[in-house]
Design an enzyme around this catalytic site. Sequence first.
Site, PDB file in Angstrom:
ATOM      1  N   GLY A  89     -41.724 -29.442 -22.508  1.00 39.01           N
ATOM      2  CA  GLY A  89     -42.115 -28.589 -23.506  1.00 39.01           C
ATOM      3  C   GLY A  89     -41.244 -29.077 -24.927  1.00 39.01           C
ATOM      4  O   GLY A  89     -40.698 -30.214 -25.060  1.00 39.01           O
ATOM      5  N   ALA A  90     -40.998 -27.973 -25.952  1.00 40.01           N
ATOM      6  CA  ALA A  90     -40.361 -28.704 -27.269  1.00 40.01           C
ATOM      7  C   ALA A  90     -39.889 -27.103 -27.708  1.00 40.01           C
ATOM      8  O   ALA A  90     -40.452 -26.259 -27.601  1.00 40.01           O
ATOM      9  CB  ALA A  90     -41.514 -29.320 -27.954  1.00 40.01           C
ATOM     10  N   ASP A  91     -38.945 -27.644 -28.864  1.00 39.53           N
ATOM     11  CA  ASP A  91     -38.689 -26.319 -29.543  1.00 39.53           C
ATOM     12  C   ASP A  91     -39.278 -26.041 -30.907  1.00 39.53           C
ATOM     13  O   ASP A  91     -39.594 -24.844 -31.445  1.00 39.53           O
ATOM     14  CB  ASP A  91     -36.878 -26.064 -29.730  1.00 39.53           C
ATOM     15  CG  ASP A  91     -36.292 -26.340 -28.459  1.00 39.53           C
ATOM     16  OD1 ASP A  91     -36.573 -25.127 -27.769  1.00 39.53           O
ATOM     17  OD2 ASP A  91     -35.675 -27.072 -28.129  1.00 39.53           O
ATOM     18  N   GLY A 104     -32.589 -26.294 -24.002  1.00 43.86           N
ATOM     19  CA  GLY A 104     -31.993 -26.363 -22.878  1.00 43.86           C
ATOM     20  C   GLY A 104     -30.955 -27.255 -22.311  1.00 43.86           C
ATOM     21  O   GLY A 104     -30.550 -27.581 -21.336  1.00 43.86           O
ATOM     22  N   GLU A 110     -34.496 -36.170 -21.038  1.00 43.61           N
ATOM     23  CA  GLU A 110     -36.011 -36.226 -21.649  1.00 43.61           C
ATOM     24  C   GLU A 110     -36.438 -37.446 -22.432  1.00 43.61           C
ATOM     25  O   GLU A 110     -37.358 -37.628 -22.130  1.00 43.61           O
ATOM     26  CB  GLU A 110     -36.050 -34.619 -22.334  1.00 43.61           C
ATOM     27  CG  GLU A 110     -35.823 -33.429 -21.393  1.00 43.61           C
ATOM     28  CD  GLU A 110     -35.990 -32.105 -22.189  1.00 43.61           C
ATOM     29  OE1 GLU A 110     -36.304 -31.104 -21.423  1.00 43.61           O
ATOM     30  OE2 GLU A 110     -35.438 -32.243 -23.370  1.00 43.61           O
TER      31      GLU A 110
HETATM   32  C1  5RP Z   1     -35.017 -28.403 -22.789  1.00 43.90           C
HETATM   33  C2  5RP Z   1     -35.882 -28.627 -24.103  1.00 43.90           C
HETATM   34  C3  5RP Z   1     -37.092 -27.736 -23.492  1.00 43.90           C
HETATM   35  O1  5RP Z   1     -38.297 -28.308 -23.237  1.00 43.90           O
HETATM   36  C4  5RP Z   1     -37.449 -26.815 -25.146  1.00 43.90           C
HETATM   37  O2  5RP Z   1     -36.166 -26.244 -25.233  1.00 43.90           O
HETATM   38  C5  5RP Z   1     -38.259 -25.913 -24.870  1.00 43.90           C
HETATM   39  O3  5RP Z   1     -38.378 -24.836 -23.694  1.00 43.90           O
HETATM   40  P1  5RP Z   1     -39.328 -23.588 -23.448  1.00 43.90           P
HETATM   41  O4  5RP Z   1     -40.322 -23.941 -22.766  1.00 43.90           O
HETATM   42  O5  5RP Z   1     -38.228 -22.874 -22.553  1.00 43.90           O
HETATM   43  O6  5RP Z   1     -39.492 -22.987 -24.761  1.00 43.90           O
HETATM   44  O7  5RP Z   1     -36.145 -29.235 -24.879  1.00 43.90           O
HETATM   45  O8  5RP Z   1     -33.958 -29.568 -23.361  1.00 43.90           O
END
Ligand code: 5RP
Length: 232
Positions: A89-91, A104, A110
């Site tokens: 995933g990504a923010d 996270g 990652e």
């Molecule tokens: C963890 C990450 C996650 O992939 C990112 O925070 C997205 O998380 P989510 O799918 O809960 O929105 O980079 O380090």
Amino acid sequence: MKDIQSNLQAKEEAATRSVEFIKNNMKVGLGTGSTTAIAIKKLGERIQKEGLKIECCVTSFQSFLLAKEYNIPVYPIQYFSSLDLTIDGADEVDSEFNLIKGGGAAHTLEKIVHSMSNQFICIVDESKHVKRLGEKFPVPIEVIPEAISIVQKQIEKLNPVNMQIRMAQKKDGPVITDKGNFVLDVKFENFHPEELEIKLNSIPGVVENGIFSLYKPHLVITGGRKEIMHRK
Ligand code: 5RP
């Protein structure tokens, strides 16, 4: 910091579609976060139903526990010299496929796993798309605890709008990453992703930062959008 329950349907859709790219005998990297957690579950279901034979590695203890729960074969990252596919995933994601990750606090492993992957599929919901990286989310920076003060001092020189040590929710004091480090969440007004990614990593004591402009996704799957975006 982030709302794990938000956009559940879109996350589920993106995660389900991403898992369809996994084929027999693939070496697969599994990211971290609530969207990836759904992908891990879906992958477990495919393994059970189809007898899919794959080898996986994970980027956090959270993903390890989930993989274990769904009987997904997991090997240490160092077992692999390359991976066929990684799902994560990504923010934030911009139109050039630059990412901010690390909501996270798992961005160090990652980034390592993305760099080993022939294909990286990023799974997001609509809320993650931004015009400019850093629009909503600070840049997470993993820092060796002993270096926290000197790293903060060096980052001040880059004129951040805000800088905070990430605090734990059910523990007094800072978040401790899976690697035993602290995380600084640093908000920058305007920046060139690649320049800042390299600059931050050149500060002694910085383990890794959450700008992903050097190893971008090949595909972005957005829950709720029909078309898959391919990197140019
Ligand atoms: C963890 C990450 C996650 O992939 C990112 O925070 C997205 O998380 P989510 O799918 O809960 O929105 O980079 O380090």
